[in-house]
Design a protein around this motif. Structure first.
Motif, PDB file in Angstrom:
ATOM      1  N   UNK A  48      36.924  12.132  36.503  1.00  0.00           N
ATOM      2  CA  UNK A  48      36.929  10.936  35.713  1.00  0.00           C
ATOM      3  C   UNK A  48      35.386  10.483  35.165  1.00  0.00           C
ATOM      4  N   UNK A  49      34.941  11.404  34.995  1.00  0.00           N
ATOM      5  CA  UNK A  49      33.448  11.106  34.352  1.00  0.00           C
ATOM      6  C   UNK A  49      33.211  11.730  33.120  1.00  0.00           C
ATOM      7  N   UNK A  50      33.790  10.488  32.092  1.00  0.00           N
ATOM      8  CA  UNK A  50      33.802  10.938  30.777  1.00  0.00           C
ATOM      9  C   UNK A  50      34.008   9.552  30.019  1.00  0.00           C
ATOM     10  N   UNK A  51      33.826   9.645  28.785  1.00  0.00           N
ATOM     11  CA  UNK A  51      33.805   8.527  27.923  1.00  0.00           C
ATOM     12  C   UNK A  51      34.417   8.883  26.619  1.00  0.00           C
ATOM     13  N   UNK A  52      35.483   8.326  26.110  1.00  0.00           N
ATOM     14  CA  UNK A  52      36.120   8.554  24.962  1.00  0.00           C
ATOM     15  C   UNK A  52      36.136   7.175  23.936  1.00  0.00           C
ATOM     16  N   UNK A  53      36.656   7.338  22.933  1.00  0.00           N
ATOM     17  CA  UNK A  53      36.900   6.151  21.846  1.00  0.00           C
ATOM     18  C   UNK A  53      37.886   6.383  20.960  1.00  0.00           C
ATOM     19  N   UNK A  76      43.709  15.227  36.004  1.00  0.00           N
ATOM     20  CA  UNK A  76      42.897  14.623  37.144  1.00  0.00           C
ATOM     21  C   UNK A  76      43.719  14.970  38.486  1.00  0.00           C
ATOM     22  N   UNK A  77      42.996  15.706  39.398  1.00  0.00           N
ATOM     23  CA  UNK A  77      43.625  16.014  40.683  1.00  0.00           C
ATOM     24  C   UNK A  77      44.105  15.002  41.523  1.00  0.00           C
ATOM     25  N   UNK A  98      39.565   0.244  34.142  1.00  0.00           N
ATOM     26  CA  UNK A  98      38.530   1.196  34.318  1.00  0.00           C
ATOM     27  C   UNK A  98      38.850   2.502  33.472  1.00  0.00           C
ATOM     28  N   UNK A  99      40.080   3.218  33.700  1.00  0.00           N
ATOM     29  CA  UNK A  99      40.299   4.418  33.109  1.00  0.00           C
ATOM     30  C   UNK A  99      40.891   4.407  31.761  1.00  0.00           C
ATOM     31  N   UNK A 100      41.887   3.644  31.512  1.00  0.00           N
ATOM     32  CA  UNK A 100      42.686   3.691  30.210  1.00  0.00           C
ATOM     33  C   UNK A 100      41.722   2.939  29.180  1.00  0.00           C
ATOM     34  N   UNK A 157      39.087   5.926  28.682  1.00  0.00           N
ATOM     35  CA  UNK A 157      39.817   6.725  27.443  1.00  0.00           C
ATOM     36  C   UNK A 157      39.352   5.973  26.271  1.00  0.00           C
ATOM     37  N   UNK A 158      39.147   4.819  26.011  1.00  0.00           N
ATOM     38  CA  UNK A 158      39.287   3.938  24.877  1.00  0.00           C
ATOM     39  C   UNK A 158      40.592   3.776  24.086  1.00  0.00           C
ATOM     40  N   UNK A 159      41.571   3.757  24.901  1.00  0.00           N
ATOM     41  CA  UNK A 159      42.902   3.749  24.566  1.00  0.00           C
ATOM     42  C   UNK A 159      43.079   2.760  23.695  1.00  0.00           C
ATOM     43  N   UNK A 160      43.652   2.954  22.270  1.00  0.00           N
ATOM     44  CA  UNK A 160      44.118   1.971  21.519  1.00  0.00           C
ATOM     45  C   UNK A 160      45.637   1.941  21.342  1.00  0.00           C
ATOM     46  N   UNK A 161      46.182   3.233  21.806  1.00  0.00           N
ATOM     47  CA  UNK A 161      47.764   3.276  21.902  1.00  0.00           C
ATOM     48  C   UNK A 161      47.925   3.861  23.225  1.00  0.00           C
ATOM     49  N   UNK A 162      48.862   3.435  23.885  1.00  0.00           N
ATOM     50  CA  UNK A 162      49.075   4.119  25.268  1.00  0.00           C
ATOM     51  C   UNK A 162      50.707   4.342  25.229  1.00  0.00           C
ATOM     52  N   UNK A 163      50.864   5.469  25.377  1.00  0.00           N
ATOM     53  CA  UNK A 163      52.349   6.063  25.121  1.00  0.00           C
ATOM     54  C   UNK A 163      52.956   6.556  26.378  1.00  0.00           C
ATOM     55  N   UNK A 164      54.186   6.092  26.618  1.00  0.00           N
ATOM     56  CA  UNK A 164      54.856   6.435  28.242  1.00  0.00           C
ATOM     57  C   UNK A 164      56.265   6.470  28.218  1.00  0.00           C
TER      58      UNK A 164
END
Length: 296
Positions: free
Chosen positions: A7-12, A76-77, A93-95, A99-106
C-alpha cells in the motif's frame, strides 16, 4: 505494466477495477473494457489470498492482465491488517488518495472494508464528495447462468475444457519453465517437454489433452499428459508433459504457456513403454483432428 504489491504507492487520474479477478473471465473483462474506454490509466486492483486454490497462479494472472492491456496491476495480500481496515478508510485513503481514482468500476455485489461494510451504495453516495464516478456491472450470464469463478472451477474439475475456455474468454493455460524429465520420450521418438504447475492452481482431471503451446512468441499444436506418469517407475510429481508436433530444437529452460483445448482420455498405466508409445500415436492422431479446425 507496473506491478504494485503493497500500500505504499501514489497514482493519479486512474480508472480502477476492483475484485478478486480469479481467472479474469468474460465478466471481469467488461470492467477492464470500461476502464480502457475512459482514457485514464487502467488499474486492476486485486487481492492475494494465501494458500487458496485459484484458476491462475499469481504470475499467470499478471501475464494475462498485461496481455489484456492493464497499465497498473495492484495485488494486495489479504492479512489481519487488511481485514481490519474500515470501509471508509479503504475508500478515502486507498482508492481516492493512493490510487487517484476518477473512475471506480465494480461488480454489483462488490463489498469492501472490515466485515464487508462497504458496498456499491456507499461508493455511489460518496462519489460527488470525492470527485469520482462509479460504474457498476451486473453479473454476465452464459446459457442462462451467471459466469463466475466458482462455475469455471467446477467445469475445470470436470475436464470440460471447451466450456471452460468459452466462459474465460481465452483458453485455460498452464505456464512454466521446461524442466529436465526422464527423457523416455526421446527413446521412442517422441521428445517431450515437462513443466510443473504451481501447487495452488486449480487443475483439470489427470489425463491426455489436445493442446496449443506458445514459446519464443510462436504457437505450436501438440498433445499433453497431465498427471503423475504412472507407467514410469517411482514417485513422480504432478506435471504436464507435452509433445509439440512441429517444434525442432531444445526446449530445456525455456518459458512455455500451454493451453488445454480438449480432454481426450484419463491418465492410465501401461504394461510397457512400447504400449505407451502405441497409445501416444493414437493420442496424437486424435489431438491433430481436434486441432484441425479453422479457428485453431
Amino acid at each position: 505494466m507496473k506491478i504494485i504489491t503493497d500500500l505504499n504507492f501514489q497514482l493519479n487520474n486512474t480508472a480502477v477495477c476492483i475484485g478478486k479477478f480469479d481467472g479474469i473471465h468474460r465478466g471481469h473483462r467488461l470492467l477492464l473494457e470500461k476502464a480502457e474506454q475512459s482514457g485514464l490509466s487502467t488499474v486492476m486492483f486485486t487481492f492475494l489470498f494465501p494458500d487458496i486454490r485459484s484458476i491462475y497462479s499469481k504470475f499467470e494472472k499478471r501475464m494475462l492482465a498485461e496481455k489484456l492491456g492493464v497499465d497498473i496491476f495492484i495485488e494486495i495480500p489479504v492479512n489481519k491488517e487488511f481485514f481490519e481496515l474500515q470501509a471508509e478508510s479503504f475508500m478515502e485513503d486507498i482508492l481516492v488518495k493512493r490510487c487517484g481514482a476518477k473512475n471506480i468500476i465494480v461488480g454489483e455485489d462488490f463489498c469492501f472494508g472490515h466485515q464487508r461494510r462497504g458496498n456499491v451504495r456507499m461508493l455511489e453516495e460518496s462519489a460527488s464528495r470525492y470527485d469520482f464516478q462509479v460504474f457498476v456491472f451486473e453479473k454476465l450470464k452464459a446459457e442462462g447462468e451467471i459466469i463466475s469463478s466458482t462455475r469455471i472451477r467446477e467445469k475445470i474439475s470436470e475436464g470440460k475444457m471447451s466450456e471452460v475456455n468459452e466462459l474465460l474468454g481465452t483458453p485455460y493455460f498452464i505456464y512454466g519453465k521446461v524442466q529436465q524429465g526422464n527423457q523416455i520420450g526421446r527413446t521412442i521418438s517422441v521428445p517431450t517437454a515437462n513443466i510443473v504447475p504451481e501447487p495452488h492452481k486449480v487443475l483439470p482431471p489427470f489425463g491426455v489433452y489436445a493442446i496449443l503451446a506458445e514459446t519464443d512468441n510462436k504457437q505450436y499444436r501438440g498433445v499433453g499428459n497431465l498427471g503423475i506418469k504412472p507407467t514410469i517407475p517411482g514417485e513422480n510429481p504432478v506435471g504436464l508433459e507435452v509433445w509439440l508436433f512441429d517444434y525442432e530444437g531444445d526446449l530445456y529452460g525455456k518459458e512455455i504457456t500451454i493451453s488445454l483445448m480438449a480432454f481426450q482420455r484419463p491418465e492410465k498405466k501401461f504394461d510397457s513403454v512400447e504400449s505407451l508409445k502405441q497409445q501416444i500415436m493414437k493420442d496424437t492422431a486424435c489431438a491433430k483432428e481436434i486441432l484441425s479446425g479453422p479457428d485453431r
